[in-house]
Scaffold this active site. Structure first.
Site, short mmCIF file in Angstrom:
data_model
loop_
_atom_site.label_atom_id
_atom_site.label_comp_id
_atom_site.label_asym_id
_atom_site.label_seq_id
_atom_site.Cartn_x
_atom_site.Cartn_y
_atom_site.Cartn_z
N ASP A 36 0.82 -1.20 0.00
CA ASP A 36 0.00 0.00 0.00
C ASP A 36 0.86 1.27 0.00
O ASP A 36 0.36 2.36 0.20
CB ASP A 36 -0.93 0.02 1.22
CG ASP A 36 -2.15 -0.88 1.03
OD1 ASP A 36 -2.31 -1.40 -0.08
OD2 ASP A 36 -2.91 -1.06 1.98
N ASP A 281 -15.75 29.00 -40.67
CA ASP A 281 -14.91 27.81 -40.54
C ASP A 281 -15.47 26.79 -39.56
O ASP A 281 -15.08 25.63 -39.58
CB ASP A 281 -13.50 28.21 -40.06
CG ASP A 281 -12.75 28.99 -41.12
OD1 ASP A 281 -13.09 28.83 -42.30
OD2 ASP A 281 -11.83 29.75 -40.78
N GLY A 416 -8.90 14.60 -37.79
CA GLY A 416 -9.65 13.44 -38.24
C GLY A 416 -10.16 13.61 -39.65
O GLY A 416 -10.14 12.68 -40.46
N LEU A 417 -10.59 14.84 -39.98
CA LEU A 417 -11.03 15.10 -41.35
C LEU A 417 -9.88 14.96 -42.32
O LEU A 417 -10.03 14.44 -43.43
CB LEU A 417 -11.63 16.51 -41.43
CG LEU A 417 -12.97 16.71 -40.72
CD1 LEU A 417 -13.33 18.19 -40.71
CD2 LEU A 417 -14.06 15.91 -41.39
#
Length: 528
Positions: A36, A281, A416-417
């Protein structure tokens, strides 16, 4: 109790460690066995602190259980007091030591230590880390605050506030504090003290001198703030300044309590998020579906920002700390959602897969889940790992925090695009896998790829093998090569949903194997 590879929260004594490590002049004597004793790992490796946490362990072993383990605790407490000379100590037991019932509180009281010793009763098998931190901070405040403190009259002086909640191992607490101090300075509000972060027990004794409290992180400070309100008649600011709208609400609430003019702070124009969300945009990201999971404070704030400030659609909302389930339920009702309140990461993973969002906002657990599901993700809440304790200034609160949130959330979608465009044109000679990266050299070829062979004789056999979805080996579930190629043209962040919908359509209409015609018929079916 449930065994798990991952956990959102540790046991409550870890929360107590977070308070002790955040403060100065406070020492934690923890009755704990070998195994611990991992405070150093938590705070020096994950948070990258430049000093060790102020924790002394009794570190008893199995062979000590036949002896007097209480004596081991008393010896450790005496040695800690002599060696570190703290202004105050907190004493308690870890989840394992709790089972032997040595009563560290009673032992410490009987020892007549040279400094105040605050006993912690942390039920390890009913409560967890955030509750342990809140309870520890509450006991420290209650045990050390001077009740006879006299607050100076308000006439002729600036208002004073306590900032409560920042602590060790918190998500961007250090950077948030910088932004909150800036806003208070613009409003002419003095900071009486910040606690627990960098506060000493001597500082806590004068906590009653402030005119009001600012609760930055309710999971840590709400219980102590309620006690201070009852004891010293100190009202609390509970607007958490995460996001542009919440920051303005925070400024207005502080200004009202302080009797100050909010105009200088509200006139801060550093935030770029409002401008961007109104720009042309931003339109290609409007309506993106996001799934949010984390601690309640950050999850609720993220849902509000996603809907009201970025034009996203919240398709999932949940938290892991059940003590704040009411807040999540109220927020989920506003978004027309069923709240997800669980500390089981597998349940969260199932919910994310079912919702098929275009962006996941969560903890480091959700980062791993999103990666496995092929979805973009941004981290908004603890628990986090070392990469979320950046060396740079990276707040979540205030107008600058809104800028950081804007970057953190939008960039995964934008990249991602870009990734999707590269995938769409992968058969073009400029973007094929055999072409080298365009930013390295115009015509440099990619390194030859050496296929990895396993028990399958060839890559062709691997293509012909049943997919992971076809664990029963039934060939009827296969997609044709042409259909698989067409599926890859669908953006990666919705491709999983398209695959599942198409397979469900094929199952209902017995259209196996799935070809391009079936793929587009399924698309038309679910678009109706």
């Amino acid at each position: 109790m449930q065994l798990s590879v991952w956990t959102y929260e540790g046991p409550p004594h870890v929360g107590a460690m977070r308070i002790a490590t955040a403060m100065k002049g406070l020492h934690y004597v923890l009755h704990a066995p070998q195994g611990d004793t991992y405070a150093d790992l938590l705070f020096t490796m994950i948070e990258r602190r430049n000093h060790r946490p102020p924790v002394t362990y009794t570190t008893f072993e199995a062979r000590d259980l036949g002896k007097d383990t209480a004596e081991l605790f008393q010896q450790a407490a005496r040695e800690a007091a002599e060696r570190f000379k703290p202004q105050a100590m907190i004493v308690g037991a870890s989840c394992t030591a709790e089972l032997i019932q040595d009563d560290p509180a009673g032992l410490a009281e009987a020892m007549d230590l040279p400094c105040p010793a605050i006993a912690l009763e942390l039920p390890s098998y009913q409560r967890k880390e955030n509750w342990g931190a809140a309870e520890t901070f509450y006991q420290v405040v209650r045990g050390l605050a001077r009740r006879d403190v006299e607050r100076a009259p308000r006439e002729g002086r600036a208002a004073r506030a306590n900032i409560l909640g920042p602590c060790a191992l918190g998500f961007r607490h250090r950077d948030d504090l910088v932004e909150v101090r800036k806003m208070l300075a613009q409003l002419g509000v003095e900071v009486n003290l910040v606690a627990p972060l960098d506060a000493s027990p001597a500082d806590i004794t004068r906590i009653g001198e402030a005119d009001f409290n600012i609760v930055l992180y309710p999971e840590i400070a709400d219980e102590a703030a309620r006690w201070l309100e009852r004891t010293f008649d100190q009202p609390a600011v509970r607007s958490v300044p995460i996001g542009v709208g919440a920051t303005r609400a925070f400024i207005a609430e502080v200004a009202e309590l302080a009797g100050a003019d909010p105009t200088p702070a509200l006139g801060d124009t550093r935030s770029r998020m409002p401008w961007w969300s109104r720009s042309v945009d931003s339109t290609y990201l409007t309506g993106k579906r996001v799934f949010i999971f984390g601690d309640a404070t950050h999850a609720v704030a993220a849902a509000r920002i996603a809907r009201d400030e970025l034009g996203f659609e919240v398709c999932g909302l949940g938290c892991y700390n059940r003590e704040f389930a009411r807040d999540i339920r109220a927020a989920a009702r506003e978004h027309g959602l069923e709240p997800l309140i669980t500390d089981d990461h597998l349940e969260v993973e199932d919910a994310i897969a079912e919702a098929a969002p275009e962006l996941v906002l969560g903890t480091q657990m959700e980062r791993h889940i999103a990666k496995r599901l092929g979805m973009p993700c941004a981290v908004i809440s603890a628990p986090v790992h070392v990469q979320d304790f950046p060396a740079r200034h990276s707040p979540q609160m205030g107008f600058e925090g809104a800028n950081v949130i804007f970057d953190t959330w939008v960039h995964p979608l934008v990249m991602g695009l870009e990734e999707h465009l590269l995938t769409m044109f992968r058969e073009d000679f400029e973007f094929s896998d055999d072409a080298g990266p365009s930013h390295h050299a115009a015509h440099s070829p990619a390194a030859a790829r050496i296929p990895v062979h396993d028990e399958l004789a060839s890559l062709e056999e691997a293509e012909a093998a049943p997919s992971a979805l076809d664990a029963d080996g039934d060939d009827s579930h296969r997609w044709t090569d042409e259909a698989e190629r067409e599926l890859k043209k669908i953006p990666f962040f919705v491709r999983g949903k398209a695959r599942r919908n198409t397979e469900a359509f094929a199952q209902d209409h017995d259209r196996w194997p799935i070809d391009v015609e079936t793929l587009y018929e399924a698309k038309a079916h679910y678009a109706r």
